[in-house]
Design an enzyme around this catalytic site. Structure first.
Site, short mmCIF file in Angstrom:
data_model
loop_
_atom_site.label_atom_id
_atom_site.label_comp_id
_atom_site.label_asym_id
_atom_site.label_seq_id
_atom_site.Cartn_x
_atom_site.Cartn_y
_atom_site.Cartn_z
N CYS A 119 0.82 -1.22 0.00
CA CYS A 119 0.00 0.00 0.00
C CYS A 119 0.85 1.27 0.00
CB CYS A 119 -0.96 0.00 1.18
SG CYS A 119 -2.16 -1.34 1.06
N HIS A 264 -3.65 7.31 2.89
CA HIS A 264 -3.98 5.99 2.39
C HIS A 264 -5.41 5.64 2.84
CE1 HIS A 264 -3.78 2.03 0.98
NE2 HIS A 264 -3.77 1.45 2.15
N ASN A 294 -10.21 -0.05 -0.21
CA ASN A 294 -8.75 0.08 -0.17
C ASN A 294 -8.18 -0.40 -1.50
OD1 ASN A 294 -6.01 -0.07 0.31
ND2 ASN A 294 -6.17 -1.27 2.19
#
Ligand code: COA
Length: 339
Positions: A119, A264, A294
């Protein structure tokens, strides 16, 4: 702000993104596994995500995002002299997704590589891209964050703790030397703590201990993501502020100096927790987790592209980007918008 540690200021001259058209709502998921819209929304802020249809590959999404970023920068594929692809869901185990994208862009021998920082891949990509340009060796870099995660999820009750979280997307930026030295990437700080690999990841296929992928691995869901959600949450809410503060300190800036915060998008509660603690005004934060879930390495470039296209950023704006992911990897980047 203090002088950029890097010799050549590097600007983002174009952005683009792509998401598959198929919307999967929380209610859709609750029909195939033991979950509910209420549980997902309350715990994560996610309302829906996008999943690709069969046959669509990461390089397809990456291509669409790249073409939009190139068009925004007024460039054609042959103007690019290096490609970086950040991803945790590669087209194949090898070769890298970059090879597939490079061919689809119609390029001949343009070099490139994949970045495996999960990520945080896009933030790592900014650091690598900036360094490659600062080295003087490359002038125009295409940096893409792309994920097709839906195909790796366990869409049964067993996988509900991760299946509801992740989505598919791609985001791209073009990196070039900034014409105005006041603009561009001012500072990127990346971190990695390898001792927590057991807290989040996908095991198979794997080159460890003679295993690769066997029938029994499929039965034990070793090819699906595993996650210790609470542990990841605790680390995310401490590591991101830590690295943001490092970047702020390095640049002699305070929280109030930042015009736009791009966090994020793993869990809206993580971002709310951090922003409350750091006293970041909510109107300066842009989130898209409710729409896409996500999207790992694609998250920050999609946030950025949406803000750019909505006219939310103007030259001189200070943008703080931060991410945390498996590895554990994390990082933050301060960018002064403009070229
Ligand atoms: N629907 C309904 N119930 C679910 C569920 C789902 N999709 N997933 C898990 N549950 C259940 C669990 O089985 C557990 O039930 P129990 O209490 O009967 O055992 C309960 O909900 C609580 O589970 P838990 O995992 O403790 O929830 P949580 O409050 O920690 O929230 C996350 C789970 C994943 C939302 C949260 O931990 C998180 O966001 N962690 C960080 C994730 C992250 O950042 N990941 C990616 C980093 S890039």
């Amino acid at each position: 702000m203090t002088a950029n540690r890097h010799i050549v200021p590097v600007a983002m001259t174009g952005t683009g993104m792509a998401v598959p058209p198929r919307v999967v709502t929380n209610d859709d998921l609750s029909k195939i596994m033991d979950t509910s819209d209420e549980w997902i929304r309350q715990r994560t802020g996610i309302e829906e995500r996008r999943h690709v249809d069969e046959g669509v590959t990461p390089s397809d999404l990456a291509l669409e995002a790249s073409q939009k970023a190139l068009a925004a920068a007024g460039l054609k594929p042959t103007d690019i002299d290096f490609i970086l692809v950040a991803t945790l869901s590669p087209e194949q185990f090898f070769p890298g997704t970059c090879s597939f994208l490079q061919a689809k862009l119609g390029l001949d021998t343009t070099p490139g590589l994949d970045i495996r920082a999960q990520c945080s891949g896009f933030v790592y990509g900014l650091e690598v891209g900036q360094a490659l340009i600062a080295s003087g060796q490359y002038k125009r870099i295409l940096l893409v964050g792309v994920e097709i995660q839906s195909v790796a999820l366990d869409m049964t009750d067993r996988g509900r703790d991760t299946a509801v979280l992740f989505g598919d997307a791609a985001g791209a930026v073009i990196l070039e030397p900034a014409k105005n030295p006041e603009f561009g990437i001012r500072r990127v700080i990346t971190r990695l703590e390898g001792k927590h690999t057991d807290k989040l990841g996908v095991v198979y296929p794997s080159a460890v201990g003679g295993r690769w992928i066997k029938e029994e691995h499929l039965k034990t869901a070793g090819h699906n993501p595993y996650m210790d959600g609470r542990f990841v949450f605790k680390n995310a809410v401490s590591r991101m502020p830590e690295v943001i503060n490092e970047v702020l300190k390095d640049q002699n800036l305070g929280v109030a100096d930042i015009d736009l915060w791009l966090f994020h998008q793993a869990n809206l509660r993580i971002n709310e927790y951090i922003s409350l603690g750091m006293k970041i005004p909510p109107e300066k934060i842009y989130n898209n987790i409710h729409k896409y879930g996500n999207t790992s390495a694609a998250t920050i470039p999609t946030l950025l592209d949406e803000c750019v296209r909505a006219g939310r950023v103007k030259p001189g704006d200070k943008i703080m980007m931060t991410a945390f992911g498996a590895g554990f990897t994390w990082g933050a980047a301060l960018v002064v918008w403009g070229a």
